[in-house]
Design an enzyme around this catalytic site. Structure first.
Site, PDB file in Angstrom:
ATOM      1  N   TYR A 156      30.319  40.888  43.962  1.00 14.36           N
ATOM      2  CA  TYR A 156      31.110  39.660  43.852  1.00 14.36           C
ATOM      3  C   TYR A 156      30.586  38.920  42.624  1.00 14.36           C
ATOM      4  O   TYR A 156      29.442  38.441  42.635  1.00 14.36           O
ATOM      5  CB  TYR A 156      30.936  38.782  45.096  1.00 14.36           C
ATOM      6  CG  TYR A 156      31.630  39.323  46.336  1.00 14.36           C
ATOM      7  CD1 TYR A 156      31.095  40.400  47.055  1.00 14.36           C
ATOM      8  CD2 TYR A 156      32.822  38.764  46.780  1.00 14.36           C
ATOM      9  CE1 TYR A 156      31.741  40.886  48.183  1.00 14.36           C
ATOM     10  CE2 TYR A 156      33.475  39.250  47.920  1.00 14.36           C
ATOM     11  CZ  TYR A 156      32.926  40.313  48.598  1.00 14.36           C
ATOM     12  OH  TYR A 156      33.560  40.803  49.718  1.00 14.36           O
TER      13      TYR A 156
ATOM     14  N   PRO B  17      41.485  36.287  50.587  1.00 10.86           N
ATOM     15  CA  PRO B  17      40.808  37.568  50.822  1.00 10.86           C
ATOM     16  C   PRO B  17      39.303  37.568  50.593  1.00 10.86           C
ATOM     17  O   PRO B  17      38.622  38.469  51.103  1.00 10.86           O
ATOM     18  CB  PRO B  17      41.500  38.529  49.846  1.00 10.86           C
ATOM     19  CG  PRO B  17      42.132  37.672  48.819  1.00 10.86           C
ATOM     20  CD  PRO B  17      42.461  36.382  49.490  1.00 10.86           C
TER      21      PRO B  17
ATOM     22  N   LYS C 233      38.120  38.786  55.606  1.00 11.71           N
ATOM     23  CA  LYS C 233      38.191  38.446  57.033  1.00 11.71           C
ATOM     24  C   LYS C 233      39.540  38.744  57.688  1.00 11.71           C
ATOM     25  O   LYS C 233      39.644  38.818  58.920  1.00 11.71           O
ATOM     26  CB  LYS C 233      37.863  36.953  57.220  1.00 11.71           C
ATOM     27  CG  LYS C 233      36.411  36.637  56.993  1.00 11.71           C
ATOM     28  CD  LYS C 233      35.543  37.245  58.079  1.00 11.71           C
ATOM     29  CE  LYS C 233      34.125  37.404  57.620  1.00 11.71           C
ATOM     30  NZ  LYS C 233      33.441  38.575  58.031  1.00 11.71           N
TER      31      LYS C 233
HETATM   32  P1  FAD Z   1      50.582  42.829  59.014  1.00 14.77           P
HETATM   33  O1  FAD Z   1      49.683  43.862  58.474  1.00 14.77           O
HETATM   34  O2  FAD Z   1      51.295  41.939  58.074  1.00 14.77           O
HETATM   35  O3  FAD Z   1      51.622  43.584  59.931  1.00 14.77           O
HETATM   36  C1  FAD Z   1      52.813  42.960  60.400  1.00 14.77           C
HETATM   37  C2  FAD Z   1      53.861  44.027  60.594  1.00 14.77           C
HETATM   38  O4  FAD Z   1      55.032  43.426  61.141  1.00 14.77           O
HETATM   39  C3  FAD Z   1      54.279  44.670  59.274  1.00 14.77           C
HETATM   40  O5  FAD Z   1      54.223  46.072  59.391  1.00 14.77           O
HETATM   41  C4  FAD Z   1      55.684  44.151  59.056  1.00 14.77           C
HETATM   42  O6  FAD Z   1      56.482  45.062  58.318  1.00 14.77           O
HETATM   43  C5  FAD Z   1      56.160  43.952  60.478  1.00 14.77           C
HETATM   44  N1  FAD Z   1      57.258  42.993  60.616  1.00 14.77           N
HETATM   45  C6  FAD Z   1      57.435  41.812  59.958  1.00 14.77           C
HETATM   46  N2  FAD Z   1      58.555  41.223  60.337  1.00 14.77           N
HETATM   47  C7  FAD Z   1      59.113  42.025  61.285  1.00 14.77           C
HETATM   48  C8  FAD Z   1      60.300  41.933  62.054  1.00 14.77           C
HETATM   49  N3  FAD Z   1      61.131  40.895  61.932  1.00 14.77           N
HETATM   50  N4  FAD Z   1      60.576  42.936  62.921  1.00 14.77           N
HETATM   51  C9  FAD Z   1      59.726  43.995  63.047  1.00 14.77           C
HETATM   52  N5  FAD Z   1      58.584  44.121  62.345  1.00 14.77           N
HETATM   53  C10 FAD Z   1      58.290  43.146  61.471  1.00 14.77           C
HETATM   54  N6  FAD Z   1      42.594  41.233  54.006  1.00 14.77           N
HETATM   55  C11 FAD Z   1      41.358  41.515  53.622  1.00 14.77           C
HETATM   56  O7  FAD Z   1      40.455  41.328  54.413  1.00 14.77           O
HETATM   57  N7  FAD Z   1      41.118  42.061  52.364  1.00 14.77           N
HETATM   58  C12 FAD Z   1      42.138  42.314  51.486  1.00 14.77           C
HETATM   59  O8  FAD Z   1      41.907  42.793  50.384  1.00 14.77           O
HETATM   60  C13 FAD Z   1      43.448  42.002  51.862  1.00 14.77           C
HETATM   61  N8  FAD Z   1      44.490  42.222  51.033  1.00 14.77           N
HETATM   62  C14 FAD Z   1      45.736  41.863  51.443  1.00 14.77           C
HETATM   63  C15 FAD Z   1      46.830  42.026  50.590  1.00 14.77           C
HETATM   64  C16 FAD Z   1      48.122  41.614  50.968  1.00 14.77           C
HETATM   65  C17 FAD Z   1      49.284  41.775  50.017  1.00 14.77           C
HETATM   66  C18 FAD Z   1      48.305  41.034  52.248  1.00 14.77           C
HETATM   67  C19 FAD Z   1      49.678  40.559  52.680  1.00 14.77           C
HETATM   68  C20 FAD Z   1      47.226  40.898  53.110  1.00 14.77           C
HETATM   69  C21 FAD Z   1      45.944  41.296  52.720  1.00 14.77           C
HETATM   70  N9  FAD Z   1      44.857  41.159  53.558  1.00 14.77           N
HETATM   71  C22 FAD Z   1      43.617  41.463  53.155  1.00 14.77           C
HETATM   72  C23 FAD Z   1      44.996  40.688  54.920  1.00 14.77           C
HETATM   73  C24 FAD Z   1      45.071  41.831  55.909  1.00 14.77           C
HETATM   74  O9  FAD Z   1      45.654  42.965  55.313  1.00 14.77           O
HETATM   75  C25 FAD Z   1      45.853  41.303  57.077  1.00 14.77           C
HETATM   76  O10 FAD Z   1      45.073  40.303  57.671  1.00 14.77           O
HETATM   77  C26 FAD Z   1      46.256  42.362  58.104  1.00 14.77           C
HETATM   78  O11 FAD Z   1      47.230  43.219  57.562  1.00 14.77           O
HETATM   79  C27 FAD Z   1      46.800  41.684  59.346  1.00 14.77           C
HETATM   80  O12 FAD Z   1      47.404  42.622  60.172  1.00 14.77           O
HETATM   81  P2  FAD Z   1      48.645  42.239  61.063  1.00 14.77           P
HETATM   82  O13 FAD Z   1      48.991  43.479  61.797  1.00 14.77           O
HETATM   83  O14 FAD Z   1      48.389  40.995  61.803  1.00 14.77           O
HETATM   84  O15 FAD Z   1      49.809  41.879  60.020  1.00 14.77           O
HETATM   85  C1  DHB Z   2      37.852  44.263  49.832  1.00 16.54           C
HETATM   86  C2  DHB Z   2      38.627  43.142  49.866  1.00 16.54           C
HETATM   87  C3  DHB Z   2      38.004  41.918  49.982  1.00 16.54           C
HETATM   88  O1  DHB Z   2      38.737  40.809  50.038  1.00 16.54           O
HETATM   89  C4  DHB Z   2      36.642  41.808  50.031  1.00 16.54           C
HETATM   90  O2  DHB Z   2      36.061  40.582  50.110  1.00 16.54           O
HETATM   91  C5  DHB Z   2      35.883  42.939  50.021  1.00 16.54           C
HETATM   92  C6  DHB Z   2      36.491  44.176  49.926  1.00 16.54           C
HETATM   93  C7  DHB Z   2      38.523  45.585  49.703  1.00 16.54           C
HETATM   94  O3  DHB Z   2      39.749  45.620  49.649  1.00 16.54           O
HETATM   95  O4  DHB Z   2      37.804  46.594  49.611  1.00 16.54           O
END
Ligand code: FAD
Ligand code: DHB
Length: 400
Positions: free
Chosen positions: A212, A303, A307
């Site tokens: 970081y 991010p 978490k």
């Molecule tokens: P999601 O993964 O968003 O899953 C929700 C699902 O519901 C999706 O598949 C979607 O298509 C579906 N859906 C939505 N609307 C509908 C509907 N109307 N009907 C049916 N299905 C539907 N966290 C980190 O810790 N590090 C990272 O680097 C990081 N990068 C990220 C990058 C992006 C672009 C995003 C958006 C998030 C990122 N996050 C990251 C956060 C982490 O990926 C999320 O916290 C995690 O995906 C949460 O999971 P979830 O299943 O709650 O939601």
């Molecule tokens: C990754 C993403 C993060 O936000 C982080 O703090 C550490 C690792 C990753 O995508 O690997």
């Protein structure tokens, strides 16, 4: 097939215990955990299976997340391909310092991409003959305040379905429909004046642990996906256009921000790049009647500190236990406590993510802020108490 509602075909009616909206990590893991306790569910997802399995997102798992996945039978590939890390590097003013999580918190973290967790979960669900409907449209919730809430959708062939549920879990992320059916009584929100540019590059990581890096030009993070693939992030302006970032420009910025004497950042072909917006968002309550929200549907963190995915896993673990004791054993106590108990951990992670973000991202012209960041970084890398705070929160062992 009969007709109703102005000539539309009557929907096919099904019955399940838990209707789950969304096949992200939250929805899939909930379905998996419930099945292990004998609770039946139906998962509906508006994207294709391929899209869900390829969506690049998080990659870093807390120790508790790894244990939970392993204990629920999802450890086979994770144990082989996951890469355990006993600390991170914090870099500022051209110097790099190691924060040793094993020593400070007795814990480690593991790199195993969200794409792989989703693949493992989908494979486990399908091997169990459990139903996941991909590529649905017109998902809608109805009768939420009744004892039999309804989950409606059209399948990929355009046929209408109605699932009569005991409970519905809204696991459909920040842009889903569940939050519309469960309006928030209170929302807490913070936006940040920057975004991340995330890059997946075909080059061996140049570091053993994640770096970081604080830099006057902006934050940079060196993570990884495998011994052959690096995952890198750069702080960019909030409204940045990805088209303005050629591969050469990305590598040049990474080289400047990670530069320390005697260390080389190796470059390679960039396979994928995208801009990720950053925000903190918490809504309460995480429940309305028999509709329960989990994961990104209920909260978003920036991010920094990774978490988001870990919080989603914790919500779902708690929800699975609560729904099992309600639907199998007739005890509603844990379900009644779910929303409030989950929020305690959500706020701990929200604070930590905000703190890491604020300490590491720079704002042009804010010399006061820069001096405060350097003071905090110096303290975090020289005081055992301060480093322990970071280690406990990062690895997820901090009390909520
Ligand atoms: P999601 O993964 O968003 O899953 C929700 C699902 O519901 C999706 O598949 C979607 O298509 C579906 N859906 C939505 N609307 C509908 C509907 N109307 N009907 C049916 N299905 C539907 N966290 C980190 O810790 N590090 C990272 O680097 C990081 N990068 C990220 C990058 C992006 C672009 C995003 C958006 C998030 C990122 N996050 C990251 C956060 C982490 O990926 C999320 O916290 C995690 O995906 C949460 O999971 P979830 O299943 O709650 O939601
Ligand atoms: C990754 C993403 C993060 O936000 C982080 O703090 C550490 C690792 C990753 O995508 O690997």
């Amino acid at each position: 097939m009969g007709l109703f509602g102005g000539g539309r075909p009557r929907p096919m009616t099904h019955r399940t215990q838990v209707g789950i909206v969304g096949a992200g990590p939250s929805g899939l893991l909930l379905s998996h955990l419930l099945a292990r306790d004998g609770i039946e569910s139906v998962v509906v997802e508006n994207r294709s299976r391929e899209y869900c399995e390829r969506r690049q997102r998080a990659g870093l798992l807390e120790q508790g997340t790894v244990s939970l996945l392993r204990d629920s039978g999802l450890g086979a590939r994770l144990d082989v391909e996951g890469i355990e890390h006993g600390g991170i590097y914090l870099q500022y003013a051209g110097e790099r310092y190691h924060v040793d999580f094993r020593d400070l918190a007795g814990a480690t973290v593991t790199i195993y991409a969200q794409t792989e967790i989703v693949k493992d979960l989908i494979a486990a669900r399908l091997a169990d003959d459990q139903q996941i409907e991909f590529s649905v449209s017109d998902t809608a919730l109805a009768e939420i305040d009744s004892d039999q809430p309804l989950l409606r959708y059209q399948d990929s062939n355009g046929a209408a379905h109605e699932v009569v549920c005991d409970v519905i879990a809204g696991c459909d992320g920040f842009h889903g429909i569940s939050t519309i059916a469960a309006p928030a009584e209170q929302v807490w929100e913070r936006s940040y004046p920057y975004s991340w540019l995330g890059v997946l590059a075909d080059v061996a990581p140049s570091t053993d642990d994640l770096i970081y890096a604080h830099h006057p030009e902006g934050f940079a993070l060196h993570s990884l996906r495998s011994p052959q693939v690096s995952r890198l992030y750069l702080q960019v302006d909030a409204d940045e256009d990805i088209a303005a970032w050629s591969d050469d420009r990305i590598w040049a910025a990474l080289q400047r921000r990670f530069a320390v004497d005697g260390w080389t950042l190796h470059e390679g072909p960039i396979r994928e790049k995208s801009i990720l917006p950053m925000r903190s968002y918490v809504r309460a309550p995480m429940r309305r009647g028999r509709l329960f929200l989990a994961g990104d549907a209920a909260h978003i963190v920036p991010p920094t500190g990774a978490k988001g995915l870990n919080l989603a896993v914790r919500d779902v673990a708690r929800l699975a236990t609560a729904l099992t004791s309600w639907l199998r054993d007739g005890d509603r106590r844990l379900a009644e406590e779910y929303a409030e108990a989950s929020l305690r951990r959500v706020w701990r992670a929200t604070h930590f993510s905000w703190w890491m973000t604020s300490m590491l991202h720079t704002t042009p012209g804010d010399d006061f802020g820069l001096a405060l960041q350097l003071a905090q970084l110096r303290y975090t890398t020289t005081s055992r108490a301060a480093a322990t705070t970071l280690a406990e929160n990062y690895t997820g062992v901090a009390a909520a």
